[in-house]
Design a protein around this motif. Sequence first.
Motif, PDB file in Angstrom:
ATOM      1  N   SER A   1     -43.909 -53.849 -23.772  1.00 18.91           N
ATOM      2  CA  SER A   1     -44.416 -54.827 -24.722  1.00 18.91           C
ATOM      3  C   SER A   1     -44.420 -54.258 -26.140  1.00 18.91           C
ATOM      4  O   SER A   1     -44.035 -54.932 -27.107  1.00 18.91           O
ATOM      5  CB  SER A   1     -45.824 -55.263 -24.327  1.00 18.91           C
ATOM      6  N   ILE A   2     -44.862 -53.013 -26.261  1.00 15.55           N
ATOM      7  CA  ILE A   2     -44.861 -52.357 -27.578  1.00 15.55           C
ATOM      8  C   ILE A   2     -43.442 -52.227 -28.107  1.00 15.55           C
ATOM      9  O   ILE A   2     -43.172 -52.461 -29.290  1.00 15.55           O
ATOM     10  CB  ILE A   2     -45.544 -50.979 -27.488  1.00 15.55           C
ATOM     11  N   VAL A   3     -42.502 -51.867 -27.236  1.00 16.45           N
ATOM     12  CA  VAL A   3     -41.097 -51.762 -27.649  1.00 16.45           C
ATOM     13  C   VAL A   3     -40.615 -53.099 -28.215  1.00 16.45           C
ATOM     14  O   VAL A   3     -39.998 -53.173 -29.288  1.00 16.45           O
ATOM     15  CB  VAL A   3     -40.211 -51.334 -26.459  1.00 16.45           C
ATOM     16  N   GLY A   4     -40.894 -54.199 -27.480  1.00 17.82           N
ATOM     17  CA  GLY A   4     -40.457 -55.508 -27.937  1.00 17.82           C
ATOM     18  C   GLY A   4     -41.063 -55.887 -29.267  1.00 17.82           C
ATOM     19  O   GLY A   4     -40.389 -56.457 -30.136  1.00 17.82           O
ATOM     20  N   GLU A   5     -42.341 -55.575 -29.482  1.00 20.45           N
ATOM     21  CA  GLU A   5     -43.005 -55.938 -30.731  1.00 20.45           C
ATOM     22  C   GLU A   5     -42.444 -55.158 -31.916  1.00 20.45           C
ATOM     23  O   GLU A   5     -42.229 -55.710 -32.997  1.00 20.45           O
ATOM     24  CB  GLU A   5     -44.509 -55.698 -30.593  1.00 20.45           C
ATOM     25  N   ILE A   6     -42.227 -53.856 -31.714  1.00 17.55           N
ATOM     26  CA  ILE A   6     -41.689 -53.054 -32.814  1.00 17.55           C
ATOM     27  C   ILE A   6     -40.270 -53.503 -33.158  1.00 17.55           C
ATOM     28  O   ILE A   6     -39.917 -53.673 -34.340  1.00 17.55           O
ATOM     29  CB  ILE A   6     -41.708 -51.552 -32.447  1.00 17.55           C
ATOM     30  N   VAL A   7     -39.444 -53.713 -32.141  1.00 16.35           N
ATOM     31  CA  VAL A   7     -38.066 -54.163 -32.391  1.00 16.35           C
ATOM     32  C   VAL A   7     -38.069 -55.516 -33.083  1.00 16.35           C
ATOM     33  O   VAL A   7     -37.265 -55.777 -33.987  1.00 16.35           O
ATOM     34  CB  VAL A   7     -37.279 -54.223 -31.061  1.00 16.35           C
ATOM     35  N   GLN A   8     -38.972 -56.386 -32.687  1.00 19.94           N
ATOM     36  CA  GLN A   8     -39.064 -57.705 -33.308  1.00 19.94           C
ATOM     37  C   GLN A   8     -39.384 -57.586 -34.789  1.00 19.94           C
ATOM     38  O   GLN A   8     -38.833 -58.312 -35.616  1.00 19.94           O
ATOM     39  CB  GLN A   8     -40.129 -58.544 -32.610  1.00 19.94           C
ATOM     40  N   GLU A   9     -40.308 -56.668 -35.136  1.00 24.69           N
ATOM     41  CA  GLU A   9     -40.668 -56.506 -36.539  1.00 24.69           C
ATOM     42  C   GLU A   9     -39.474 -56.048 -37.378  1.00 24.69           C
ATOM     43  O   GLU A   9     -39.398 -56.359 -38.565  1.00 24.69           O
ATOM     44  CB  GLU A   9     -41.822 -55.504 -36.677  1.00 24.69           C
ATOM     45  N   TYR A  10     -38.572 -55.313 -36.779  1.00 19.53           N
ATOM     46  CA  TYR A  10     -37.377 -54.871 -37.512  1.00 19.53           C
ATOM     47  C   TYR A  10     -36.215 -55.857 -37.361  1.00 19.53           C
ATOM     48  O   TYR A  10     -35.088 -55.535 -37.721  1.00 19.53           O
ATOM     49  CB  TYR A  10     -36.937 -53.492 -37.016  1.00 19.53           C
ATOM     50  N   GLN A  11     -36.498 -57.046 -36.814  1.00 19.03           N
ATOM     51  CA  GLN A  11     -35.505 -58.106 -36.646  1.00 19.03           C
ATOM     52  C   GLN A  11     -34.339 -57.658 -35.751  1.00 19.03           C
ATOM     53  O   GLN A  11     -33.176 -57.959 -36.019  1.00 19.03           O
ATOM     54  CB  GLN A  11     -34.978 -58.576 -38.016  1.00 19.03           C
ATOM     55  N   GLY A  12     -34.676 -56.927 -34.725  1.00 19.98           N
ATOM     56  CA  GLY A  12     -33.684 -56.546 -33.728  1.00 19.98           C
ATOM     57  C   GLY A  12     -33.894 -57.330 -32.442  1.00 19.98           C
ATOM     58  O   GLY A  12     -34.626 -58.328 -32.414  1.00 19.98           O
ATOM     59  N   GLU A  13     -33.269 -56.899 -31.365  1.00 21.61           N
ATOM     60  CA  GLU A  13     -33.387 -57.569 -30.065  1.00 21.61           C
ATOM     61  C   GLU A  13     -33.603 -56.522 -28.966  1.00 21.61           C
ATOM     62  O   GLU A  13     -33.066 -55.413 -29.031  1.00 21.61           O
ATOM     63  CB  GLU A  13     -32.121 -58.375 -29.754  1.00 21.61           C
ATOM     64  N   PHE A  14     -34.382 -56.924 -27.947  1.00 19.07           N
ATOM     65  CA  PHE A  14     -34.668 -56.038 -26.815  1.00 19.07           C
ATOM     66  C   PHE A  14     -34.511 -56.850 -25.535  1.00 19.07           C
ATOM     67  O   PHE A  14     -35.057 -57.947 -25.404  1.00 19.07           O
ATOM     68  CB  PHE A  14     -36.089 -55.472 -26.915  1.00 19.07           C
ATOM     69  N   ARG A  15     -33.746 -56.299 -24.572  1.00 17.80           N
ATOM     70  CA  ARG A  15     -33.497 -56.995 -23.319  1.00 17.80           C
ATOM     71  C   ARG A  15     -33.560 -56.022 -22.152  1.00 17.80           C
ATOM     72  O   ARG A  15     -33.342 -54.829 -22.314  1.00 17.80           O
ATOM     73  CB  ARG A  15     -32.104 -57.634 -23.327  1.00 17.80           C
ATOM     74  N   LEU A  16     -33.784 -56.598 -20.986  1.00 18.21           N
ATOM     75  CA  LEU A  16     -33.699 -55.852 -19.736  1.00 18.21           C
ATOM     76  C   LEU A  16     -32.552 -56.428 -18.933  1.00 18.21           C
ATOM     77  O   LEU A  16     -32.431 -57.642 -18.776  1.00 18.21           O
ATOM     78  CB  LEU A  16     -35.006 -55.964 -18.944  1.00 18.21           C
ATOM     79  N   SER A  17     -31.710 -55.542 -18.410  1.00 16.31           N
ATOM     80  CA  SER A  17     -30.545 -55.981 -17.651  1.00 16.31           C
ATOM     81  C   SER A  17     -30.349 -55.046 -16.468  1.00 16.31           C
ATOM     82  O   SER A  17     -31.066 -54.046 -16.310  1.00 16.31           O
ATOM     83  CB  SER A  17     -29.308 -55.983 -18.556  1.00 16.31           C
ATOM     84  N   ASP A  18     -29.384 -55.374 -15.640  1.00 13.42           N
ATOM     85  CA  ASP A  18     -29.057 -54.528 -14.492  1.00 13.42           C
ATOM     86  C   ASP A  18     -28.106 -53.416 -14.917  1.00 13.42           C
ATOM     87  O   ASP A  18     -27.083 -53.673 -15.556  1.00 13.42           O
ATOM     88  CB  ASP A  18     -28.397 -55.357 -13.384  1.00 13.42           C
ATOM     89  N   ALA A  19     -28.442 -52.192 -14.550  1.00 17.07           N
ATOM     90  CA  ALA A  19     -27.587 -51.062 -14.903  1.00 17.07           C
ATOM     91  C   ALA A  19     -26.389 -50.986 -13.965  1.00 17.07           C
ATOM     92  O   ALA A  19     -26.440 -51.444 -12.821  1.00 17.07           O
ATOM     93  CB  ALA A  19     -28.381 -49.760 -14.849  1.00 17.07           C
ATOM     94  N   GLU A  20     -25.310 -50.404 -14.437  1.00 23.64           N
ATOM     95  CA  GLU A  20     -24.107 -50.265 -13.611  1.00 23.64           C
ATOM     96  C   GLU A  20     -24.357 -49.357 -12.410  1.00 23.64           C
ATOM     97  O   GLU A  20     -23.716 -49.518 -11.374  1.00 23.64           O
ATOM     98  CB  GLU A  20     -22.959 -49.714 -14.464  1.00 23.64           C
ATOM     99  N   VAL A  21     -25.308 -48.418 -12.568  1.00 19.25           N
ATOM    100  CA  VAL A  21     -25.590 -47.483 -11.470  1.00 19.25           C
ATOM    101  C   VAL A  21     -26.629 -48.045 -10.509  1.00 19.25           C
ATOM    102  O   VAL A  21     -27.051 -47.356  -9.580  1.00 19.25           O
ATOM    103  CB  VAL A  21     -26.050 -46.127 -12.033  1.00 19.25           C
TER     104      VAL A  21
END
Length: 476
Positions: free
Chosen positions: A442-462
């Motif tokens: 949650s903290i990661v998402g909030e900080i990235v949002q403040e810098y106008q970036g994007e944060f996602r969770l996806s499935d890793a290739e491994v």
Amino acid sequence: MTVSNTPSQSDTPPKSRGLLSRQSLTVRVLVFASIWTVIAFAAVALIISTLYRTSSERAFADLLRAHLNTVIEAVSIGDDSLLQGNPQLGNLKFSQPNSGWIWIVDPIDAGSKVTGRGLTSPSIGGQALPLPAQFEIAFDSQYIRTYRLIDPNENSILVAETEVELDGQGNAVRIRVSGNLDVLEADVSSFINRMVIALLVTGIGTLVINMLVILFGLKPLDHVRASLEKIRNGDADQLDGEFPREIAPLASEVNALIDSNKRVVERSRMQVGNLAHSLKTPIAVMLNEARNLPKEQADLVKNQVGSMQSQVTTYLDRARISAQRGSVLARTDVVPVIERLLRVMKKLNSHLEFELDVRSSETLIGLEAQDFEEILGNLIENATRFADSKITISVKDLPNPMQLLVSVADDGTGLDDDDKKQALKRGQRLDETRPGSGLGLSIVGEIVQEYQGEFRLSDAEVGGLDAILYLPRAAT
């Protein structure tokens, strides 16, 4: 910022702009100067050639009028009522057959006592010239008319004609003198060719001089660019040096903007620090006093005060980030930060393998170093809890040149789509058996949002979870 599992629309390359919009100021000025030079020189060439042709045609007509007067002076009526005379016009072409240079003296039949045939120059070769009717071409105030003809030898000629009385007794003759217009056209063509060559040389020289003047005139802008680059790289705090009068106000305004930005950032940091300091003691007092309360009430107060402390910390960080966001001074190279975090994580998690995969030549982002450390530290710490044996940190370019991709992937069991959404909510923990507060992602998402970036969770290739960051590149 959007936190989702759908493909990013920001990966779409920006639309291309017009050609001139991508060119330098020098190219634009040269293009417009070249267009104007071509138009101006073409107009000058047209005007000069028109004026020269008009002047040459007038001079040609005046020459024929002079020859006409010479013929009038050289011709008379003899005692036998025959025309006599041998005009000498000073031009051998009047003696050359088919030259187009002709003089003719014909008696006028009505009321004339002149007998015999008229007089002609040898160049006419016994042929006759057509005679336009007077209603087609009238005489001027000097009783002379000029007109164009095609002679029997297919020469384009200009004819000057008049009628005069030779003896004062009503015996009149018609006198015509012609000149070959090819001479006029050759003269005009020769002049135009020389003029075009001169204008081309002058035009090319003008463009070269314009280019040199523009390059020299815009040289101070290169100094401004170099100074701004130093500011972006942290080697300078303002634009330094002497600038021309036209650029000096711009440099002053840029320096004032940088100073204002620095003051805003420093003031915001100071206010954040003051607020944090002023709240630290009351919160500590409440936590201390909670110890004297019954256990049930003490736990309630501690939970609420802890929540207050978390909220205060979060919003203080947001205020600091907002003050810094967009500043040309906010720039961090992700590679050294990642390498420093990995050295620590390897010591704390010796059973795991850490791999850094960098596929970008430009790894500067527009974030403060401590904020990026907090983001990446949370992601790596989260990955260490669920990885089986390996964690991979990747740094890659994106189709969108304004963003840089940073991802942390583990080879654990991963999460399904519902769990990914839950994991991004504040305080949510999917595995209560492992340590943690549920605030990291949650903290990661909030900080990235403040810098106008994007944060996602996806499935890793491994096979595990891949936490993907789309971070803004540093201003260039």
